[in-house]
Write a protein that holds these residues in place. Structure first.
Motif, mmCIF file in Angstrom:
data_model
loop_
_atom_site.group_PDB
_atom_site.id
_atom_site.type_symbol
_atom_site.label_atom_id
_atom_site.label_comp_id
_atom_site.label_asym_id
_atom_site.label_seq_id
_atom_site.Cartn_x
_atom_site.Cartn_y
_atom_site.Cartn_z
ATOM 1 N N PRO A 18 0.826 -1.209 0.000
ATOM 2 C CA PRO A 18 0.000 0.000 0.000
ATOM 3 C C PRO A 18 0.857 1.254 0.000
ATOM 4 N N PRO A 33 -6.457 -2.458 4.997
ATOM 5 C CA PRO A 33 -7.708 -1.701 4.893
ATOM 6 C C PRO A 33 -8.890 -2.514 5.403
ATOM 7 N N HIS A 42 -5.368 5.142 0.002
ATOM 8 C CA HIS A 42 -4.989 4.137 0.996
ATOM 9 C C HIS A 42 -4.387 4.814 2.228
ATOM 10 N N ASN A 81 -7.203 6.110 4.274
ATOM 11 C CA ASN A 81 -7.837 5.034 5.048
ATOM 12 C C ASN A 81 -6.987 4.645 6.253
#
Length: 564
Positions: free
Chosen positions: A215, A317, A455, A458
Motif C-alpha cells: 500500500p 484496509p 490508501h 484510510n
C-alpha cells in the motif's frame, strides 16, 4: 535541408525523417522506410488511404476535489504550466518526532536497509524511470541487451490460443496464453533467463495483489478488461493487449520496490498454473467471506466477540468480507468528522495538497487528450481531402487531354502536388500522435496514484478511529461506576487498543512516506516527459511546415512550366 532546420539539444534535425526517427530519444517507434523516403524526396509512391483510427479517448465524467475547478474554462497551456512551473519541493517536510497526535514515527531503519537493487532512493529521487522509457520492445522479436541500469527485462511474446472449460458445464471456451520471457542479472532469481505462460487474469491478479501487499506505492496501470468477448480474438486487440501486458510488467520491473517484491518474482518464475501454486497462494491473506463476516458482526454486536481489531488487522484496509463491524465503525467515525478534528502534520497537509493537484492534473489531462483526439481527427480529414482532391484533379487532367483542351498538364501538376501534401499530412499526424500518446499514458496512471493516496487516507482513518475508541475507554475508567468485571474488561480493551493503535500509526507513517517518495518521482518523471512531448511536437510541426512549403513551391514551379 537537414542542416537548415530547427534542431534539438542533441543536434537532431527533425526535417531529416529518414536518417533519424523524430522520437528516437523518447519512444521505440521504428521508422517506416516508405514514409521516410517520401520525406527525403522520393515522391514516386502513390498516397495511401489515411487511417481513421482514434488515438485518444477523453473521459467526460470528472469529479473534482476542488469545486472551483469547474468555474473556469480549461486551456491547453494549463497542464504545461502546472507541470513545468509548479514549484514542487525536492523533499517533503520531515515527520515530527514529538507530535502528540497522530504520533507518527519515521520509518524504522530496518525498512530502508533491506538488500535490493537498485537501493531505495532517497526522498526526491524517482523510484522508476519516465514512462516514455518503458515502452514495448518485443514487436521486432529481438531481446534487448541488459545495460548497467536494467537488471530485469520482460518480453511478452505472441500469445497461444488454447481451449478450456467455461462456466457452463460441458461447454468449452477459447482463451489466450502469453509466453512471458524474463532476463535478469539479479541473484534473487533461480536463473538468468526463464519463460512462463500467463493468462490475462493472472496479470489482473498480480496487480490486485501488489496493491494489497504494498500500500502507498503507485502500481502501474495494467491493460483494461474487455467486456466484448467477440473482440478478444481479433488480431489487433490481441497485439494491443500483448504490448500492454509487456509495458505493465516492465514498469514493475523498473520499480525499486515492486520490481523486487516476492509477488512479482513468483509471477515471473513459477511454472504451471499460477492460481494453484502454493507460493502464490501463500502471499494472499485469508478471507472470511461475507457470510462469515456477517456472523462475526452479529456476535460483536451482542458482546460475544471482541470489537477491537488486532495489530495485524489494522495494517490492512477495512474490508466488508473480513470485518464488517470495523468497516461500519470507521465509516461512522468519518461521518462524525474524526479525521477533520485530528491535528494535521506538515507531511499530511502537503500530501493533501498534492492529492488536489493530482485531481486537477487528471482533469487537465482529460481535456488535453480530448483536444489531441480532435487534432488527429482533423489532420486525418485534411489528409483525406487533399488526397481526394488530388485524384479528382488528375482525373480532370486526363479528361481535358482527351478532349483536346491542352490544359491537362496544369491539372496533372496540381493533382500530383496535392497527393504529395496529403501524404506529408498523414506522416506528420502519425509522428505527432506517437508523442501525444504520452498524455493518455499519464492519464491512465492517475487512478493508480489516487488509489495509493486514498490508501493513506484510510490508514489515517483507522488510526484516528482507534484513538477515539481509546480515549472513550479511558474516560470510562476515570468516571468510575463500573463493576469489577466490566472495569477489568475495559483495562484489557485499553491494552489491546494501545497495541493496535501503535501498529496503525506505524502503518500510516510508512504509507505516508511511500506516498511522498512516489509523488516526487512521479512528478519529476512527468515533468521530463512533458518537456519531451512539447519539444518534439514543436519540432515535428516546424519540419512539416517547411516540407509543405517546399512541396508547394515545387508544385508552383511545375505549374509555371506547364503554363509557359
Amino acid at each position: 535541408m537537414s542542416g537548415e532546420g530547427p534542431q534539438n539539444d542533441d543536434g537532431y534535425d527533425p526535417l531529416s525523417f529518414g536518417d533519424t526517427d523524430v522520437g528516437q530519444s523518447y519512444s521505440t517507434y521504428v521508422p517506416d522506410p516508405h514514409h521516410d523516403n517520401f520525406l527525403q524526396g522520393d515522391h514516386s509512391s502513390h498516397v495511401a488511404a489515411a487511417s481513421t483510427t482514434t488515438f485518444f479517448s477523453a473521459n467526460s465524467a470528472m469529479t473534482s476535489l476542488n469545486p472551483s475547478i469547474h468555474t473556469r474554462k480549461a486551456s491547453s497551456g494549463d497542464l504545461a504550466d502546472m507541470v513545468l512551473n509548479d514549484p514542487l519541493p525536492e523533499t517533503f517536510p520531515p515527520l515530527p518526532r514529538n507530535h502528540q497526535y497522530p504520533a507518527v514515527s519515521a520509518m524504522p531503519a530496518a525498512e530502508t536497509s533491506i538488500a535490493r537493487y537498485p537501493p531505495v532512493p532517497a526522498p526526491g529521487v524517482p523510484l522508476a524511470p519516465p514512462l516514455s522509457m518503458l515502452t514495448s520492445s518485443a514487436s521486432n522479436g529481438t531481446l534487448p541487451t541488459l545495460g548497467p541500469d536494467v537488471r530485469l527485462h520482460v518480453t511478452v511474446e505472441a500469445p497461444i490460443k488454447q481451449a478450456g472449460p467455461s462456466g457452463i458445464p460441458g461447454v468449452g471456451e477459447f482463451y489466450m496464453v502469453y509466453p512471458v520471457h524474463s532476463r535478469t542479472t539479479l541473484s534473487t532469481f533461480r536463473s538468468s533467463e526463464f519463460t512462463t505462460r500467463r493468462r490475462f487474469k493472472d496479470v489482473v491478479a498480480l496487480s490486485e495483489l501488489l496493491q494489497m501487499l504494498h500500500p502507498g506505492y503507485f502500481i502501474p496501470p495494467r491493460p483494461h478488461r474487455n467486456a466484448i468477448k467477440g473482440r478478444r480474438m481479433q488480431p489487433r486487440f490481441i497485439e494491443e493487449r500483448r504490448a500492454g501486458i509487456e509495458r505493465f510488467l516492465n514498469r514493475l520491473a523498473a520499480h525499486a520496490v515492486l520490481g523486487r517484491s516476492e509477488a512479482f518474482q513468483v509471477f515471473l518464475e513459477q511454472e504451471g498454473d499460477l492460481r494453484s501454486s502454493p507460493a502464490w497462494q501463500r502471499l494472499h491473506p485469508p478471507t472470511k467471506g461475507l457470510a462469515r463476516s456477517t456472523v462475526k458482526f452479529l456476535k460483536q454486536m451482542v458482546g460475544q466477540e471482541a470489537t477491537v481489531p488486532s495489530p495485524i488487522d489494522v495494517t490492512k484496509p477495512a474490508q466488508v468480507g473480513v470485518d464488517l463491524y470495523r468497516v461500519m465503525h470507521e465509516r461512522v467515525a468519518a461521518m462524525q468528522g474524526a479525521v477533520k478534528m485530528a491535528p494535521v502534520t506538515p507531511l499530511e497537509q502537503q500530501l493533501r495538497e498534492e492529492a488536489a493537484k493530482i485531481e486537477e492534473m487528471r482533469r487537465l489531462l482529460t481535456f488535453m487528450t480530448g483536444k489531441a483526439d480532435e487534432w488527429v481527427k482533423h489532420s486525418n480529414e485534411q489528409s483525406t481531402i487533399f488526397a481526394e482532391l488530388g485524384k479528382v484533379t488528375q482525373g480532370l487532367a486526363v479528361y481535358e487531354e482527351a478532349a483536346g483542351y491542352h490544359t491537362g498538364r496544369l491539372e496533372a501538376s496540381l493533382g500530383e502536388g496535392l497527393l504529395k501534401v496529403s501524404k506529408l499530412s498523414s506522416i506528420t499526424m502519425e509522428h505527432t500522435a506517437k508523442h501525444l500518446a504520452h498524455l493518455h499514458d499519464y492519464l491512465s496512471y492517475i487512478p493508480s496514484v489516487q488509489a495509493a493516496l486514498h490508501h493513506r487516507e484510510n490508514a489515517l482513518l483507522t488510526s484516528v478511529t482507534l484513538e477515539v475508541d481509546l480515549s472513550k475507554r479511558r474516560v470510562r475508567i476515570d468516571a468510575g461506576g463500573q463493576s469489577v468485571a466490566r472495569r477489568a474488561q475495559t483495562y484489557i480493551e485499553i491494552t489491546q487498543l494501545e497495541a493496535s493503535l501503535a501498529a496503525a500509526r506505524s502503518e500510516y507513517s510508512k504509507v505516508s512516506e511511500r506516498n511522498a517518495e512516489e509523488l516526487v518521482g512521479f512528478r519529476s518523471n512527468m515533468r521530463a516527459d512533458m518537456v519531451a512531448v512539447v519539444k518534439e511536437f514543436a519540432l515535428v510541426q516546424v519540419a512539416s511546415a517547411q516540407k509543405a512549403q517546399q512541396l508547394w513551391q515545387e508544385t508552383l514551379h511545375a505549374l509555371n512550366s506547364a503554363s509557359a
